[in-house]
Design a protein around this motif. Structure first.
Motif, short mmCIF file in Angstrom:
data_model
loop_
_atom_site.label_atom_id
_atom_site.label_comp_id
_atom_site.label_asym_id
_atom_site.label_seq_id
_atom_site.Cartn_x
_atom_site.Cartn_y
_atom_site.Cartn_z
N UNK A 1 0.81 -0.93 -0.25
CA UNK A 1 -0.11 0.09 0.01
C UNK A 1 1.05 0.89 0.14
N UNK A 2 1.83 1.19 -0.35
CA UNK A 2 3.03 2.01 -0.25
C UNK A 2 3.46 2.66 -1.36
N UNK A 3 3.89 3.97 -1.67
CA UNK A 3 4.38 4.46 -2.61
C UNK A 3 5.95 3.31 -2.66
N UNK A 4 6.61 3.54 -3.72
CA UNK A 4 8.00 2.76 -4.16
C UNK A 4 8.94 3.21 -3.30
N UNK A 5 9.43 3.90 -2.62
CA UNK A 5 10.20 5.21 -1.84
C UNK A 5 10.21 4.61 -0.44
N UNK A 6 8.80 4.69 -0.04
CA UNK A 6 8.60 4.20 0.93
C UNK A 6 8.59 3.14 1.50
N UNK A 7 9.44 1.89 0.49
CA UNK A 7 8.87 0.30 1.05
C UNK A 7 10.25 -0.14 1.60
N UNK A 8 10.96 0.78 0.88
CA UNK A 8 12.93 1.46 1.13
C UNK A 8 13.20 1.72 2.72
N UNK A 9 12.32 2.55 3.23
CA UNK A 9 12.05 2.67 4.92
C UNK A 9 11.37 1.44 5.86
N UNK A 10 10.51 1.28 4.81
CA UNK A 10 9.97 0.69 5.54
C UNK A 10 10.23 -1.21 6.34
N UNK A 11 11.59 -1.51 4.76
CA UNK A 11 12.17 -2.09 4.87
C UNK A 11 13.40 -2.16 5.71
N UNK A 12 13.78 -0.49 6.13
CA UNK A 12 15.64 -0.59 6.86
C UNK A 12 14.08 -0.81 8.54
N UNK A 13 13.70 0.08 8.20
CA UNK A 13 13.75 0.21 9.85
C UNK A 13 13.45 -1.40 10.23
N UNK A 14 12.44 -2.08 9.71
CA UNK A 14 12.22 -3.53 10.00
C UNK A 14 13.64 -4.45 10.18
N UNK A 15 15.12 -4.04 9.07
CA UNK A 15 15.62 -4.83 8.99
C UNK A 15 16.62 -4.42 10.90
N UNK A 16 16.65 -3.39 10.13
CA UNK A 16 17.37 -2.50 11.70
C UNK A 16 16.89 -2.98 13.31
N UNK A 17 15.38 -3.10 13.18
CA UNK A 17 14.87 -3.98 14.53
C UNK A 17 15.90 -5.21 14.79
N UNK A 18 15.95 -6.00 14.05
CA UNK A 18 15.75 -7.08 13.74
C UNK A 18 17.45 -7.00 14.20
N UNK A 19 18.92 -6.66 13.47
CA UNK A 19 19.47 -6.56 13.72
C UNK A 19 19.73 -6.11 14.93
#
Length: 288
Positions: free
Chosen positions: A55-73
């Protein structure tokens, strides 16, 4: 009704999207269940990111992925994987990406063949610098991305995994030094030329290209879940437009390799090239 499911399995050969064909759907479902049991945080996070990203614009999908990935780190699952992994010595190179311009054509070659072009911070930064030129200079009409040596890219350089201890800083770096974001901006002009191993970042970045061609020996895999992570180089943003959320979920949860023929059927690659040229292991010279 299929949109209610995250993965759909069938024994039928060559099924339409979003179905995944497997010899024994029940056995495959059992293996996926075991993965979720071993890595619940990463699996749940992956599914949430893919669902929300649609449901997000393509650039925002990358921000969402980064937030999730960084949390899992910062999660216990990744820390356990890190503790169990053997120490690796970084093997940097002065010029990890070779850049050659010929008129309107820009050729970028990942050039760390001794580690199968493992994607380290230096490679990321060099690729960003080259792609920034492609984005800014509209007289460049073609951007071709190659990998030198036996593989296009074997994924993230494991010698650097876990070296950024601050998740907030990891997110800041990932968002502001993002080859995926730059590829999004010039995608129609980009052709990725795949061969050999295309693991993790190797396929995540290539998926953004407007055209993806692959040698018959190409083998694609997303291994991050077994590390307690999700794809973090743009995979949750770049793969779904090509193969759908469900097949992306399957590739990530299963970690199973996908060959070039299957990737072509799915649309993850666009063409097969039986004679992609020879990438030498000693330099960035390509022979065609």
């Amino acid at each position: 009704m299929t949109e209610e499911f995250d993965i759909l399995l069938t024994a039928a050969p060559d099924p339409p999207r979003p179905w995944v064909s497997c010899a024994d759907p029940y056995a495959t479902a059992s293996l996926l269940r075991d993965t979720v049991t071993r890595h619940p945080a990463a699996c749940v996070t992956l599914v949430q990111v893919l669902r929300m990203g649609a449901a997000l614009p393509p650039p925002d999908r990358l921000v969402l992925e980064s937030l999730a990935y960084s949390t899992l780190l910062a999660g216990g699952d990744f820390r356990a994987w890190l503790a169990s992994s053997r120490p690796r010595t970084p093997r940097p190179t002065a010029e990890p990406v070779r850049v050659h311009r010929d008129g309107e054509r820009l050729r970028l070659t990942l050039d760390r063949p001794w580690v199968r072009n493992a994607f380290d911070a230096a490679t990321r930064d060099a690729l960003c610098e080259a792609l920034e030129v492609a984005v800014a200079d509209t007289t460049i009409t073609e951007v071709h991305l190659y990998g030198n040596g036996p593989a296009f890219c074997s994924g993230g350089d494991l010698s650097e995994f876990g070296t950024t201890r601050d998740p907030a800083e990891a997110h800041r770096i990932r968002v502001h030094r993002s080859p995926a974001a730059l590829l999004q901006r010039c995608a129609p002009r980009v052709t990725a030329h795949l061969h050999g191993a295309c693991v993790g970042a190797g396929i995540e970045l290539a998926a953004f290209a407007g055209s993806v061609t692959a040698a018959p020996d190409t083998l694609i895999r997303l291994p991050e879940i077994e590390m307690g992570l999700i794809p973090g180089a743009g995979g949750t943003a770049g793969l779904p437009p090509r193969i759908g959320r469900e097949r992306t979920t399957y590739l990530a949860l299963s970690g199973a390799p996908t060959n070039a023929a299957e990737a072509l059927r799915w649309g993850l690659i666009d063409t097969l090239d039986p004679s992609p040229g020879i990438r030498t292991s000693g330099s960035a010279r390509e022979l065609h």
